[in-house]
Write an enzyme that holds these catalytic residues in place. Structure first.
Site, PDB file in Angstrom:
ATOM      1  N   SER A   1      10.528  14.316 -28.485  1.00 17.98           N
ATOM      2  CA  SER A   1      10.003  14.351 -27.122  1.00 17.98           C
ATOM      3  C   SER A   1       9.547  12.957 -26.703  1.00 17.98           C
ATOM      4  CB  SER A   1       8.811  15.302 -27.035  1.00 17.98           C
ATOM      5  OG  SER A   1       7.708  14.791 -27.760  1.00 17.98           O
ATOM      6  N   LYS A   2       9.279  12.812 -25.412  1.00 16.39           N
ATOM      7  CA  LYS A   2       8.764  11.546 -24.874  1.00 16.39           C
ATOM      8  C   LYS A   2       7.449  11.179 -25.558  1.00 16.39           C
ATOM      9  CE  LYS A   2       7.113   9.735 -20.417  1.00 16.39           C
ATOM     10  NZ  LYS A   2       5.698  10.098 -20.430  1.00 16.39           N
ATOM     11  N   ARG A   3       6.612  12.170 -25.800  1.00 13.47           N
ATOM     12  CA  ARG A   3       5.329  11.917 -26.455  1.00 13.47           C
ATOM     13  C   ARG A   3       5.525  11.381 -27.871  1.00 13.47           C
ATOM     14  NH1 ARG A   3       1.063  16.725 -26.325  1.00 13.47           N
ATOM     15  NH2 ARG A   3       1.244  16.215 -24.107  1.00 13.47           N
TER      16      ARG A   3
ATOM     17  N   GLU B   1       6.556   7.734 -27.666  1.00 11.32           N
ATOM     18  CA  GLU B   1       5.416   6.880 -27.339  1.00 11.32           C
ATOM     19  C   GLU B   1       4.497   6.715 -28.548  1.00 11.32           C
ATOM     20  OE1 GLU B   1       3.748   8.919 -24.025  1.00 11.32           O
ATOM     21  OE2 GLU B   1       5.083   7.976 -22.555  1.00 11.32           O
TER      22      GLU B   1
END
Length: 514
Positions: free
Chosen positions: A266-268, A271
């Site tokens: 996921s994007k999280r 990051e």
């Protein structure tokens, strides 16, 4: 393969293209080119509420940067089955939705959102695990299966909002032979009566997808595993339309997993681990937020493609470096695995390093030239090429030619404290001073005689090279490590080298240890 292969990549312009979408586009492209087929790009923009300005152009620019060129798309006039934006194909969907209504394969549903909520709550109270609008519950709702023909006509004439739902058979097994997963069998009781046409007259993904794939002659649907639960529904639609004989073959690609392999990437997660999840930088038009991209982080397009190709596919041998042409030649759907693929960013960096090393010095020099000129420094092309040659084995990204090689252009303003504290002694002071004097007498300085000169004076003075070599490096670059020191000396030249050594001797004269 008798029929010409036609595959499609069909992203939605709802934001930046996820790196998993890029892999899907790549696999479709590779399969099309391997088989001499066509790669079609279709924009699936039927959900106007989620449309994001600039997202389609982002998709276009991403594929252009990566060299994945569609044979037919909204951006060229080569195809004969356009338009290639679903928002421009509305008349097709209404026609086919009406065909399903006429054939008793779909029905009008007039339920309000409140009535749908009530149904779900009622089913939850009855301890139904997955409340659905299906073959059983539809008979308790407000639709053309429970209303009289007169009531339906009245509601339509009055303009009462409605949707068109698929009439899923109550007791039927739906089967498809997926080219990655093998036979997939789902009982129709597990399929709900999906909405095919929304109240705004736009089709849902399911109807538009199947109709467009049929009209565009798509032979193979290669897409992510997240679409596998929808595949039985799509098979039903092909059957209901009478298109079963021309139904495309399906291949559902494995998920991209977190670096530790536990769950979908996921994007999280990206990051958290400090790496991008989008191919190019994206500025959110609503919030103004910038999201990092692989391109801006310094990844080369051919390296990124090579990395993505191996996320779910393997060539069956030990080879890892593949040009796009080599990938096309080696690619087969049969070598795509079922298991999810860990997104190993260290491997992505490794690929980038290999591609940087393989590039000609003249090409790499252009990366360094931009940074050098941005800092107001003038350097010859020949010198830039020598510098990148010295550094290319040590860099991961093009920007590192400047960040790691600033000492080629600027004298050090500080010196590695650890080396100075531990190794800067009287022998170093003496050896470096003698070396600066000796270099001035060398007519033509190159790496070979730079080393020979240093070795000769050290032998004469009885000083071991290992005791002073790192200090010599620090006096010239300010750093404890780096590429071959003698190559650095050759590139900088004797005047610059002697000046730097004497500058260090002067600055560090109070640091001499016993």
């Amino acid at each position: 393969m008798s029929q010409a292969v036609r595959v499609r990549f069909a992203p939605s312009p709802t934001g930046p293209l996820h790196i998993g979408g890029v892999r899907t586009a790549l696999y479709n492209y590779l399969f099309a080119k391997k088989t001499g087929g066509q790669f079609i790009l279709r924009i699936e923009d039927t959900d106007q509420n989620r449309y994001v300005e600039g997202a389609e152009d982002y998709i276009h620019q991403t594929l252009k940067w990566l060299g994945i060129t569609p044979d037919e798309s909204p951006w060229n006039d080569k195809g004969e089955v356009g338009p290639y934006r679903q928002s421009e194909r509305k008349e097709h969907y209404a026609k086919y939705a009406q065909q399903l209504l006429d054939d008793d394969k779909a029905y009008y549903a007039f339920d309000t959102s409140e009535e749908l909520d009530e149904m779900r709550e009622r089913l939850k109270a009855a301890r139904v695990d997955t409340p659905q609008y299906n073959a059983i519950t539809r008979m308790q709702m407000k639709n053309s299966l429970t209303l009289s023909k007169e009531e339906v006509k009245e509601k339509l004439a009055a303009g009462e909002p409605y949707v068109i739902r698929l009439k899923v058979p109550r007791k039927e097994e739906v089967r498809l032979n997926d080219k990655v997963r093998g036979w997939v069998m789902v009982h129709s009781t597990q399929i709900d009566d999906k909405i095919l046409m929304k109240s705004d007259g736009m089709p849902t993904y399911h109807l538009a997808n199947v109709v467009d794939d049929h009209l565009m002659g798509i032979t193979h649907v290669i897409r992510g595993e997240e679409w596998l639960p929808s595949a039985p529904l799509h098979v039903l639609l092909y059957q209901f339309f009478g298109w079963e004989d021309s139904m495309p073959e399906f291949a559902h690609l494995p998920l991209l997993l977190k670096p530790d392999g536990n769950g979908k990437l996921s994007k999280r997660d990206a990051e958290k681990h400090g790496f991008p999840i989008f191919p190019m930088e994206w500025k959110d038009p609503a919030s103004g937020e910038f999201l990092a991209g692989f391109r801006e982080e310094g990844y080369l397009p051919d390296a990124l493609l090579n990395f993505l190709a191996f996320l779910g596919w393997n060539p069956g041998n030990e080879q890892e470096i593949f040009s796009l042409e080599q990938l096309i030649d080696a690619f087969t759907i049969e070598r795509i695995g079922k298991a999810g693929a860990k997104f190993d960013i260290q491997k992505a960096k490794w690929f980038n390093e290999q591609y940087l090393k393989s590039k000609p010095n003249a090409e790499l020099a252009e990366y360094l030239k931009k940074d050098v000129e941005a800092n107001g420094i003038e350097v010859s092309q020949a010198k830039l090429e020598r510098i990148v040659h010295a550094l290319k084995e040590r860099v991961t990204f093009p920007t590192e030619f400047w960040t790691q090689g600033q000492y080629f252009f600027l004298k050090p303003d500080s010196y590695d404290e650890k080396v100075v504290r531990k190794k800067w002694n009287a022998d170093v002071d003496k050896a470096l001073s003698l070396y600066a004097d000796a270099l001035e007498k060398v007519d033509h300085l190159d790496a070979g005689n730079a080393k020979a000169t240093f070795a000769a004076l050290l032998e004469k003075e009885g000083i071991g090279m290992g005791k002073v070599m790192q200090s010599l490096r620090v006096s010239i670059t300010g750093e404890a490590g780096g590429p071959d020191l003698m190559e650095i000396i050759e590139i900088l030249g004797k005047e610059e080298i002697t000046e730097r050594i004497r500058l260090a001797l002067d600055k560090l004269k109070d640091q001499i240890s016993e």
